[in-house]
Design a protein around this motif. Structure first.
Motif, PDB file in Angstrom:
ATOM      1  N   ALA A 165      66.868  -1.814  19.685  1.00  0.00           N
ATOM      2  CA  ALA A 165      67.608  -2.414  18.773  1.00  0.00           C
ATOM      3  C   ALA A 165      66.944  -3.664  17.867  1.00  0.00           C
ATOM      4  O   ALA A 165      65.953  -4.262  18.379  1.00  0.00           O
ATOM      5  N   PHE A 166      66.912  -3.351  16.508  1.00  0.00           N
ATOM      6  CA  PHE A 166      66.287  -4.169  15.526  1.00  0.00           C
ATOM      7  C   PHE A 166      67.244  -4.747  14.586  1.00  0.00           C
ATOM      8  O   PHE A 166      67.760  -4.154  13.636  1.00  0.00           O
ATOM      9  N   THR A 167      68.058  -5.860  15.146  1.00  0.00           N
ATOM     10  CA  THR A 167      69.436  -6.349  14.578  1.00  0.00           C
ATOM     11  C   THR A 167      68.958  -7.066  13.176  1.00  0.00           C
ATOM     12  O   THR A 167      67.763  -7.149  12.671  1.00  0.00           O
ATOM     13  N   ARG A 168      70.106  -7.020  12.447  1.00  0.00           N
ATOM     14  CA  ARG A 168      69.863  -7.730  10.952  1.00  0.00           C
ATOM     15  C   ARG A 168      69.182  -9.022  10.948  1.00  0.00           C
ATOM     16  O   ARG A 168      68.379  -9.212  10.338  1.00  0.00           O
ATOM     17  N   ASP A 169      69.552  -9.945  12.103  1.00  0.00           N
ATOM     18  CA  ASP A 169      68.973 -11.296  12.113  1.00  0.00           C
ATOM     19  C   ASP A 169      67.773 -11.051  12.420  1.00  0.00           C
ATOM     20  O   ASP A 169      66.551 -11.778  11.765  1.00  0.00           O
ATOM     21  N   THR A 170      67.196 -10.221  13.349  1.00  0.00           N
ATOM     22  CA  THR A 170      65.500  -9.832  13.529  1.00  0.00           C
ATOM     23  C   THR A 170      65.089  -9.375  12.272  1.00  0.00           C
ATOM     24  O   THR A 170      63.894  -9.681  11.986  1.00  0.00           O
ATOM     25  N   GLN A 171      65.722  -8.390  11.482  1.00  0.00           N
ATOM     26  CA  GLN A 171      65.021  -7.962  10.267  1.00  0.00           C
ATOM     27  C   GLN A 171      64.832  -9.079   9.431  1.00  0.00           C
ATOM     28  O   GLN A 171      63.808  -8.993   8.799  1.00  0.00           O
ATOM     29  N   VAL A 172      65.737  -9.770   9.093  1.00  0.00           N
ATOM     30  CA  VAL A 172      65.460 -10.947   8.036  1.00  0.00           C
ATOM     31  C   VAL A 172      64.192 -11.880   8.804  1.00  0.00           C
ATOM     32  O   VAL A 172      63.412 -12.130   7.615  1.00  0.00           O
ATOM     33  N   ALA A 173      64.043 -12.257  10.019  1.00  0.00           N
ATOM     34  CA  ALA A 173      63.162 -12.857  10.547  1.00  0.00           C
ATOM     35  C   ALA A 173      61.876 -12.318  10.193  1.00  0.00           C
ATOM     36  O   ALA A 173      60.788 -12.956   9.599  1.00  0.00           O
ATOM     37  N   VAL A 174      61.757 -11.018  10.470  1.00  0.00           N
ATOM     38  CA  VAL A 174      60.530 -10.229  10.100  1.00  0.00           C
ATOM     39  C   VAL A 174      60.235 -10.135   8.854  1.00  0.00           C
ATOM     40  O   VAL A 174      58.996 -10.190   8.547  1.00  0.00           O
ATOM     41  N   LEU A 175      60.987  -9.876   7.867  1.00  0.00           N
ATOM     42  CA  LEU A 175      60.590  -9.859   6.661  1.00  0.00           C
ATOM     43  C   LEU A 175      60.461 -11.035   5.763  1.00  0.00           C
ATOM     44  O   LEU A 175      59.492 -10.998   5.262  1.00  0.00           O
ATOM     45  N   GLU A 176      61.112 -12.204   6.383  1.00  0.00           N
ATOM     46  CA  GLU A 176      60.287 -13.466   6.042  1.00  0.00           C
ATOM     47  C   GLU A 176      58.989 -13.724   6.509  1.00  0.00           C
ATOM     48  O   GLU A 176      58.204 -14.212   5.690  1.00  0.00           O
ATOM     49  N   TYR A 177      58.781 -13.216   7.865  1.00  0.00           N
ATOM     50  CA  TYR A 177      57.218 -13.534   8.295  1.00  0.00           C
ATOM     51  C   TYR A 177      56.382 -12.694   7.520  1.00  0.00           C
ATOM     52  O   TYR A 177      55.207 -13.228   6.882  1.00  0.00           O
ATOM     53  N   LEU A 178      56.785 -11.609   6.981  1.00  0.00           N
ATOM     54  CA  LEU A 178      55.939 -10.632   6.365  1.00  0.00           C
ATOM     55  C   LEU A 178      55.573 -11.122   4.925  1.00  0.00           C
ATOM     56  O   LEU A 178      54.870 -10.841   4.167  1.00  0.00           O
ATOM     57  N   ARG A 179      56.969 -11.666   4.347  1.00  0.00           N
ATOM     58  CA  ARG A 179      56.710 -12.458   2.864  1.00  0.00           C
ATOM     59  C   ARG A 179      55.524 -13.399   2.706  1.00  0.00           C
ATOM     60  O   ARG A 179      54.755 -13.615   1.780  1.00  0.00           O
ATOM     61  N   HIS A 180      55.417 -14.092   3.827  1.00  0.00           N
ATOM     62  CA  HIS A 180      54.210 -15.292   3.915  1.00  0.00           C
ATOM     63  C   HIS A 180      53.188 -14.698   4.572  1.00  0.00           C
ATOM     64  O   HIS A 180      52.247 -15.327   4.099  1.00  0.00           O
ATOM     65  N   ARG A 181      53.042 -13.483   4.758  1.00  0.00           N
ATOM     66  CA  ARG A 181      51.593 -12.952   5.212  1.00  0.00           C
ATOM     67  C   ARG A 181      50.710 -12.572   3.990  1.00  0.00           C
ATOM     68  O   ARG A 181      51.461 -12.122   2.846  1.00  0.00           O
TER      69      ARG A 181
END
Length: 142
Positions: free
Chosen positions: A28-44
């Motif tokens: 499972a890749f929940t919406r909260d996890t997706q938001v956190a990963v997308l935020e991480y990727l935005r800063h990379r």
């Protein structure tokens, strides 16, 4: 740690991972996890295909995670247990004690045979036995 940017299925909320023994699974890749990963990727700021990267713009490897975890624990005044694998054993043993059905345990742990669950339960009982006996003899007022 070999996750790639293409491994998450953002629409279905699932991420494909390879576990112990190269056994693939969709988690499972929940919406909260997706938001956190997308935020991480935005800063990379790199063009790596790896999902996780170091501050040096390289794919995060197992030893890098161990190094980072040891640094965090050291700042907290703690040390790394001898084997992080104890979590897997503890989870299996505690699940058996709580009467979780064996087929569910085997599927979740991705074990090939029921004997693995039995081995983990036995290992935890052997480790816990002396500690439980010592606790019985413990007197905080001595």
């Amino acid at each position: 740690f070999t996750l790639r940017l293409t491994d998450p299925d953002w629409d279905k909320g699932v991420i494909r991972v390879e576990g112990k023994g190269q056994k693939g699974a969709g988690l499972a890749f929940t919406r909260d996890t997706q938001v956190a990963v997308l935020e991480y990727l935005r800063h990379r700021q790199d063009s790596l295909s790896a999902l996780w990267a170091t501050k040096f713009r390289a794919r995060l490897m197992y030893d890098g995670i161990g190094h980072d975890l040891n640094s965090i624990l050291k700042r907290a005044g703690l040390t790394m247990p001898d084997a992080c694998h104890i979590f897997r054993r503890s989870w299996a043993a505690n699940s058996v004690r709580q009467t979780v059905p064996r087929p569910y345990l085997e599927a979740t742990g991705r074990w090939d045979s029921p004997s693995m669950v039995d081995r983990y339960v036995k290992a935890m009982e052997m480790e816990e036995g002396p500690a439980i006996e010592a606790l019985k003899e413990f007197d905080p007022f001595k």
